[in-house]
Scaffold this motif. Structure first.
Motif, PDB file in Angstrom:
ATOM      1  N   ALA A  68      67.771  46.099  50.291  1.00 17.28           N
ATOM      2  CA  ALA A  68      67.074  44.949  49.714  1.00 17.28           C
ATOM      3  C   ALA A  68      67.842  43.664  50.003  1.00 17.28           C
ATOM      4  O   ALA A  68      67.242  42.637  50.340  1.00 17.28           O
ATOM      5  CB  ALA A  68      66.888  45.140  48.214  1.00 17.28           C
ATOM      6  N   SER A  69      69.149  43.713  49.878  1.00 17.21           N
ATOM      7  CA  SER A  69      69.973  42.542  50.149  1.00 17.21           C
ATOM      8  C   SER A  69      69.834  42.106  51.611  1.00 17.21           C
ATOM      9  O   SER A  69      69.690  40.917  51.904  1.00 17.21           O
ATOM     10  CB  SER A  69      71.432  42.854  49.827  1.00 17.21           C
ATOM     11  OG  SER A  69      72.247  41.745  50.118  1.00 17.21           O
ATOM     12  N   LEU A  72      66.396  40.539  52.108  1.00 14.11           N
ATOM     13  CA  LEU A  72      66.361  39.186  51.551  1.00 14.11           C
ATOM     14  C   LEU A  72      67.099  38.203  52.452  1.00 14.11           C
ATOM     15  O   LEU A  72      66.649  37.070  52.650  1.00 14.11           O
ATOM     16  CB  LEU A  72      66.962  39.169  50.150  1.00 14.11           C
ATOM     17  CG  LEU A  72      66.085  39.745  49.047  1.00 14.11           C
ATOM     18  CD1 LEU A  72      66.875  39.855  47.751  1.00 14.11           C
ATOM     19  CD2 LEU A  72      64.852  38.890  48.848  1.00 14.11           C
ATOM     20  N   ILE A  76      65.408  34.942  54.108  1.00 12.18           N
ATOM     21  CA  ILE A  76      65.970  33.600  53.911  1.00 12.18           C
ATOM     22  C   ILE A  76      66.186  32.914  55.249  1.00 12.18           C
ATOM     23  O   ILE A  76      65.846  31.736  55.419  1.00 12.18           O
ATOM     24  CB  ILE A  76      67.279  33.677  53.092  1.00 12.18           C
ATOM     25  CG1 ILE A  76      66.965  34.054  51.641  1.00 12.18           C
ATOM     26  CG2 ILE A  76      68.070  32.370  53.165  1.00 12.18           C
ATOM     27  CD1 ILE A  76      68.185  34.414  50.814  1.00 12.18           C
TER      28      ILE A  76
END
Length: 92
Positions: A68-69, A72, A76
């Protein structure tokens, strides 16, 4: 799980209950039999299996968090790139 309660909150509550139960058993066993084994063989095996499942779940959650990191981070970067393009004058 209650609304607004995270998986971490739930895990912390379960851990607190487990510690309370262990403390009660320690107190009861220490008084009853002079501090012998806390758990019987069946209970020890059940607890070992539960611990292994919890550790496996922890590994799964850590991997999911890392995925998930990373996702993301990519999102971004893509958003920043898109916003950067919009600020440039358009060529016709």
């Amino acid at each position: 799980m209650n609304p607004g309660e995270s998986a971490l909150d739930l895990a912390a509550r379960r851990l607190e209950r487990a510690v309370e139960t262990l403390e009660q058993r320690l107190a009861g066993r220490g008084e009853a039999d002079g501090g012998g084994d806390l758990f019987g063989d069946d209970e020890r095996a059940r607890l070992a299996a539960e611990l292994e499942r919890a550790r496996a779940r922890e590994r799964e959650l850590e991997a999911a968090g890392a995925e998930a990191s990373a996702a993301l981070g990519r999102a971004i970067r893509e958003i920043r790139t898109a916003l950067g393009r919009e600020s440039l004058p358009q060529e016709h």
